[in-house]
Design a protein around this motif. Structure first.
Motif, PDB file in Angstrom:
ATOM      1  N   PRO A   1      51.076   2.954 -12.365  1.00  0.00           N
ATOM      2  CA  PRO A   1      50.520   3.083 -11.012  1.00  0.00           C
ATOM      3  C   PRO A   1      51.265   4.128 -10.187  1.00  0.00           C
ATOM      4  O   PRO A   1      52.493   4.194 -10.224  1.00  0.00           O
ATOM      5  CB  PRO A   1      50.716   1.684 -10.409  1.00  0.00           C
ATOM      6  CG  PRO A   1      50.912   0.776 -11.567  1.00  0.00           C
ATOM      7  CD  PRO A   1      51.589   1.598 -12.625  1.00  0.00           C
ATOM      8  N   LEU A   2      50.506   4.965  -9.464  1.00  0.00           N
ATOM      9  CA  LEU A   2      51.111   5.912  -8.535  1.00  0.00           C
ATOM     10  C   LEU A   2      51.456   5.166  -7.255  1.00  0.00           C
ATOM     11  O   LEU A   2      50.600   4.503  -6.665  1.00  0.00           O
ATOM     12  CB  LEU A   2      50.145   7.054  -8.227  1.00  0.00           C
ATOM     13  CG  LEU A   2      49.674   7.903  -9.400  1.00  0.00           C
ATOM     14  CD1 LEU A   2      48.879   9.097  -8.892  1.00  0.00           C
ATOM     15  CD2 LEU A   2      50.836   8.390 -10.254  1.00  0.00           C
ATOM     16  N   LYS A   3      52.700   5.285  -6.820  1.00  0.00           N
ATOM     17  CA  LYS A   3      53.161   4.529  -5.660  1.00  0.00           C
ATOM     18  C   LYS A   3      53.131   5.348  -4.375  1.00  0.00           C
ATOM     19  O   LYS A   3      53.569   4.871  -3.333  1.00  0.00           O
ATOM     20  CB  LYS A   3      54.565   3.993  -5.929  1.00  0.00           C
ATOM     21  CG  LYS A   3      54.599   3.045  -7.132  1.00  0.00           C
ATOM     22  CD  LYS A   3      56.003   2.580  -7.456  1.00  0.00           C
ATOM     23  CE  LYS A   3      55.976   1.669  -8.693  1.00  0.00           C
ATOM     24  NZ  LYS A   3      57.337   1.226  -9.057  1.00  0.00           N
ATOM     25  N   ASP A   4      52.615   6.572  -4.454  1.00  0.00           N
ATOM     26  CA  ASP A   4      52.573   7.417  -3.262  1.00  0.00           C
ATOM     27  C   ASP A   4      51.195   8.032  -3.064  1.00  0.00           C
ATOM     28  O   ASP A   4      51.061   9.121  -2.522  1.00  0.00           O
ATOM     29  CB  ASP A   4      53.633   8.519  -3.346  1.00  0.00           C
ATOM     30  CG  ASP A   4      53.464   9.404  -4.572  1.00  0.00           C
ATOM     31  OD1 ASP A   4      52.594   9.115  -5.417  1.00  0.00           O
ATOM     32  OD2 ASP A   4      54.199  10.409  -4.679  1.00  0.00           O
ATOM     33  N   ALA A   5      50.148   7.330  -3.520  1.00  0.00           N
ATOM     34  CA  ALA A   5      48.783   7.832  -3.348  1.00  0.00           C
ATOM     35  C   ALA A   5      48.239   7.405  -1.988  1.00  0.00           C
ATOM     36  O   ALA A   5      48.782   6.525  -1.319  1.00  0.00           O
ATOM     37  CB  ALA A   5      47.884   7.309  -4.470  1.00  0.00           C
ATOM     38  N   LEU A   6      47.154   8.055  -1.589  1.00  0.00           N
ATOM     39  CA  LEU A   6      46.467   7.728  -0.344  1.00  0.00           C
ATOM     40  C   LEU A   6      44.980   7.638  -0.652  1.00  0.00           C
ATOM     41  O   LEU A   6      44.439   8.505  -1.340  1.00  0.00           O
ATOM     42  CB  LEU A   6      46.721   8.806   0.707  1.00  0.00           C
ATOM     43  CG  LEU A   6      46.144   8.539   2.093  1.00  0.00           C
ATOM     44  CD1 LEU A   6      47.065   7.597   2.861  1.00  0.00           C
ATOM     45  CD2 LEU A   6      45.962   9.826   2.871  1.00  0.00           C
ATOM     46  N   ILE A   7      44.329   6.598  -0.160  1.00  0.00           N
ATOM     47  CA  ILE A   7      42.915   6.385  -0.464  1.00  0.00           C
ATOM     48  C   ILE A   7      42.140   6.209   0.844  1.00  0.00           C
ATOM     49  O   ILE A   7      42.568   5.469   1.733  1.00  0.00           O
ATOM     50  CB  ILE A   7      42.715   5.155  -1.367  1.00  0.00           C
ATOM     51  CG1 ILE A   7      43.446   5.350  -2.703  1.00  0.00           C
ATOM     52  CG2 ILE A   7      41.223   4.892  -1.610  1.00  0.00           C
ATOM     53  CD1 ILE A   7      43.422   4.157  -3.620  1.00  0.00           C
ATOM     54  N   GLU A   8      41.009   6.887   0.928  1.00  0.00           N
ATOM     55  CA  GLU A   8      40.069   6.679   2.026  1.00  0.00           C
ATOM     56  C   GLU A   8      38.776   6.131   1.441  1.00  0.00           C
ATOM     57  O   GLU A   8      38.398   6.500   0.328  1.00  0.00           O
ATOM     58  CB  GLU A   8      39.784   7.981   2.782  1.00  0.00           C
ATOM     59  CG  GLU A   8      40.978   8.502   3.538  1.00  0.00           C
ATOM     60  CD  GLU A   8      40.635   9.707   4.409  1.00  0.00           C
ATOM     61  OE1 GLU A   8      39.475  10.168   4.368  1.00  0.00           O
ATOM     62  OE2 GLU A   8      41.533  10.180   5.134  1.00  0.00           O
ATOM     63  N   ILE A   9      38.113   5.236   2.168  1.00  0.00           N
ATOM     64  CA  ILE A   9      36.839   4.697   1.709  1.00  0.00           C
ATOM     65  C   ILE A   9      35.781   4.869   2.789  1.00  0.00           C
ATOM     66  O   ILE A   9      36.087   4.867   3.984  1.00  0.00           O
ATOM     67  CB  ILE A   9      36.942   3.206   1.291  1.00  0.00           C
ATOM     68  CG1 ILE A   9      37.265   2.303   2.484  1.00  0.00           C
ATOM     69  CG2 ILE A   9      37.960   3.026   0.178  1.00  0.00           C
ATOM     70  CD1 ILE A   9      37.203   0.809   2.141  1.00  0.00           C
ATOM     71  N   TRP A  10      34.547   5.064   2.352  1.00  0.00           N
ATOM     72  CA  TRP A  10      33.377   5.114   3.228  1.00  0.00           C
ATOM     73  C   TRP A  10      32.353   4.150   2.662  1.00  0.00           C
ATOM     74  O   TRP A  10      32.181   4.070   1.434  1.00  0.00           O
ATOM     75  CB  TRP A  10      32.759   6.514   3.271  1.00  0.00           C
ATOM     76  CG  TRP A  10      33.602   7.563   3.909  1.00  0.00           C
ATOM     77  CD1 TRP A  10      33.629   7.918   5.230  1.00  0.00           C
ATOM     78  CD2 TRP A  10      34.542   8.425   3.265  1.00  0.00           C
ATOM     79  NE1 TRP A  10      34.518   8.939   5.434  1.00  0.00           N
ATOM     80  CE2 TRP A  10      35.089   9.267   4.249  1.00  0.00           C
ATOM     81  CE3 TRP A  10      34.980   8.555   1.945  1.00  0.00           C
ATOM     82  CZ2 TRP A  10      36.047  10.232   3.962  1.00  0.00           C
ATOM     83  CZ3 TRP A  10      35.933   9.513   1.645  1.00  0.00           C
ATOM     84  CH2 TRP A  10      36.449  10.334   2.658  1.00  0.00           C
TER      85      TRP A  10
END
Length: 204
Positions: A66-75
């Protein structure tokens, strides 16, 4: 006089670094006083209509780490299938639901949590109904351009079978990479960046 554009070159790209979190989720980074809360961190309130759900999302690299520094946006659409957008012409969206959220992955576990509602079905451009789904945008180290994919729901088998986007995926064995598994009121979804289980990504 209009400027000629034929001599302009694309700027070099670079992967997402610490400034993504500093700029977009300052409270998460321990930088107070910018926003009362990070933009997109809260999607529902006591008046929001629809079934409350929690999304547990991980971004996994080629080694399934798992990447521990990702950022996710959802629509997503609201519970009735309307988008909170000026372009929505079919009806009025729930005023208590923005339809957009942003969360970083946890720096210890790599899990990203969204408290939201299950979206309604929306029409494809030819009028056929798509299955309930959520659109995701992912930024992380090693990614030059943000990745765009979708999340569908494991307990919507009939709607998924009718979905025109899922039907267009060339390799049907890759469709499961877009399905979030239901566990109680929680949906678990892993985004694989590489390898045999690589998630289906779409053009932005």
């Amino acid at each position: 006089m209009a400027q000629s554009l034929d001599r302009l070159k694309e700027s070099p790209s670079q992967t997402a670094g610490p400034y993504v979190h500093i700029g977009l989720t300052p409270n998460f980074c321990g930088i107070g006083g910018v926003y009362a809360s990070d933009l997109g961190s809260s999607m529902i309130n006591g008046e929001t209509k629809g079934e409350r759900i929690e999304l547990h999302i991980r971004v996994l690299d080629g080694t399934d780490t798992p990447l521990k520094d990702a950022l996710i946006e959802i629509w997503q659409a609201d519970a009735n299938g309307f988008y909170n957008s000026p372009a929505e012409m079919r009806g009025a969206a729930d005023p208590n639901f923005p339809g957009w959220g942003r969360q970083p992955t946890d720096m210890e576990t790599g899990v990203c949590l969204f408290q939201t509602i299950k979206p309604g079905r929306v029409p494809f451009r030819d009028g056929r109904l798509m299955a309930p789904h959520i659109t995701l945008w992912i930024a992380a180290r090693g990614i030059n351009v943000g990745l765009h994919t979708r999340l569908y729901f494991s307990d919507e088998e009939k709607a998924n079978a009718e979905d025109p986007i899922l039907a267009r995926i060339e390799h049907r064995l890759r469709v499961p990479t877009l399905i979030a598994e239901r566990r109680g009121d929680t949906y678990v979804f892993d985004i694989h960046l590489q390898g045999e289980k690589e998630t289906v990504f779409f053009d932005s």
